[in-house]
Design a protein around this motif. Sequence first.
Motif, PDB file in Angstrom:
ATOM      1  N   THR B  83       0.735  -1.250  -0.081  1.00  0.00           N
ATOM      2  CA  THR B  83       0.071  -0.041   0.046  1.00  0.00           C
ATOM      3  C   THR B  83       0.876   1.210   0.004  1.00  0.00           C
ATOM      4  O   THR B  83       0.499   2.268   0.511  1.00  0.00           O
ATOM      5  CB  THR B  83      -0.866   0.031   1.362  1.00  0.00           C
ATOM      6  N   GLY B  84       2.037   1.085  -0.746  1.00  0.00           N
ATOM      7  CA  GLY B  84       2.862   2.321  -0.593  1.00  0.00           C
ATOM      8  C   GLY B  84       4.076   1.982  -1.703  1.00  0.00           C
ATOM      9  O   GLY B  84       3.878   1.279  -2.764  1.00  0.00           O
ATOM     10  N   PHE B  85       5.170   2.221  -1.190  1.00  0.00           N
ATOM     11  CA  PHE B  85       6.204   1.830  -1.866  1.00  0.00           C
ATOM     12  C   PHE B  85       7.208   0.737  -1.156  1.00  0.00           C
ATOM     13  O   PHE B  85       6.877   0.836   0.108  1.00  0.00           O
ATOM     14  CB  PHE B  85       7.354   2.894  -2.100  1.00  0.00           C
ATOM     15  N   SER B  86       8.197  -0.151  -1.639  1.00  0.00           N
ATOM     16  CA  SER B  86       8.637  -0.938  -0.922  1.00  0.00           C
ATOM     17  C   SER B  86      10.106  -1.142  -1.499  1.00  0.00           C
ATOM     18  O   SER B  86      10.368  -1.443  -2.834  1.00  0.00           O
ATOM     19  CB  SER B  86       8.058  -2.386  -1.038  1.00  0.00           C
ATOM     20  N   ILE B  87      10.971  -0.533  -0.945  1.00  0.00           N
ATOM     21  CA  ILE B  87      12.457  -0.425  -1.577  1.00  0.00           C
ATOM     22  C   ILE B  87      13.225  -1.640  -1.090  1.00  0.00           C
ATOM     23  O   ILE B  87      13.515  -1.650   0.342  1.00  0.00           O
ATOM     24  CB  ILE B  87      12.936   1.120  -1.097  1.00  0.00           C
TER      25      ILE B  87
END
Lengths: 207, 223
Positions: B83-87
């Motif tokens: 539900t966003g970014f995953s780096i």
Amino acid sequence: MRVKQECNSSDVGVPCTTEDELLKRSAISPEDVLGLQKITENYLCGPLENVYNIDFTRFKIRDMETGTVLFEITKPPPLESAVNKRDLEPNAGRFVRYQFTPAFLQLRRVGATVEFTVGDIPINNFRMIERHYFRGQLLKSFDFEFGFCIPSSKNTCEHIYELPPLSEELMREMILHPYETQSDSFYFVDNKLVMHNKADYSYSGGP
Amino acid sequence: MHSICSSFFLDSRLYSGHHHFEDNDKLLRHYMDYLCFRTLCCKGPPPPRPEYDVVCIGLTGSGKTSLLSRLCSEATDNIVPTTGFSIKAVPFPNAILNVKELGGADSIKKYWSRYYQGSQGVVFVLDSASSEEDLEVARTELHSALQHPQLCTLPFLILANHQDKPAARTVQEIKKYFELEPLARGKSWILEGSSVDNMEAVKESFSQLIHLLEEKDQETGRI
């Protein structure tokens, strides 16, 4: 995520600053904290300054050479019926105490994953500056920009820390003096300090 | 041999551990033996691998998180929609890909372009077994990405994922449906089928992307 790593304020080209000076300012910028020469005694901002409602929910460290997870910790989801937040110690959740064995200091590259949630206001530029000290000496400064954060999002980011090569002597001292290795983590939104967390570290292998 | 992390103490009642030191202990003992062995037998640390920044997009459910987690040898039994970014830093034998994976839900994908800046490559994941409707949405998104000013000159790895599902369209069908030949002409792209059941093939697909990234790097004359 690659992080900018410099050791001295002079490398970054910013003037030295003191905690007292910064506490007098209405807003604290990244350049302000990059000038700090030692761990702060106090928090440079209060919990109420976290207007973007950023909440750290998980943290994990793994060795990049082998992929071994060294530890992981998760924050349980908040219970609606929980204790009134005002009753809790104001700095609860802002301080972490780590206990490692001496072997940790031999690691070269460590992946640290942080998971955080964001409130319903989009964040244009989220940046973290973390400074590690042993006694009065700056060991390393890490600077990374998360950039834009989507409103009401949950995000994870793994940053690779290249652990600074430490002299045998320094490592010995760090092992012999638990919790005298300390760090300040400063979080900025649009170049303004919104959160400040602290940690200390033992490498002696015991409590 | 000591383990690396003997205990963990948290000065906050808000945190509870799900640290599993009993499992970690065994791992860490083996790990310490390995470290000892390396110190004695190896000449020194290996030279650092080159790193590339890559963005990973695709509709929700296409399998981005699952694929990337497996590439990092992480558990995939408790994966939830991103539900966003995953780096993540994804290691390969001769490179590290710093992958910025973005959630594919409608509320998230409208922000994709906020993350394109600084990317050197794109990984687009699609569900080969999705409905006609979803496939059309995926096509629109892929075309959008291929033409986006910040991505249009970059190498693309397109993964026709979920090949293990009975309803999965073949790679040829995907290539035709997505009009890759005309649309992606002049750009460097790779289309491969994929499935979490065959991670060796997935690694091979990523190696091809790394090859394109290396070529591009040499092209732009970077050191």
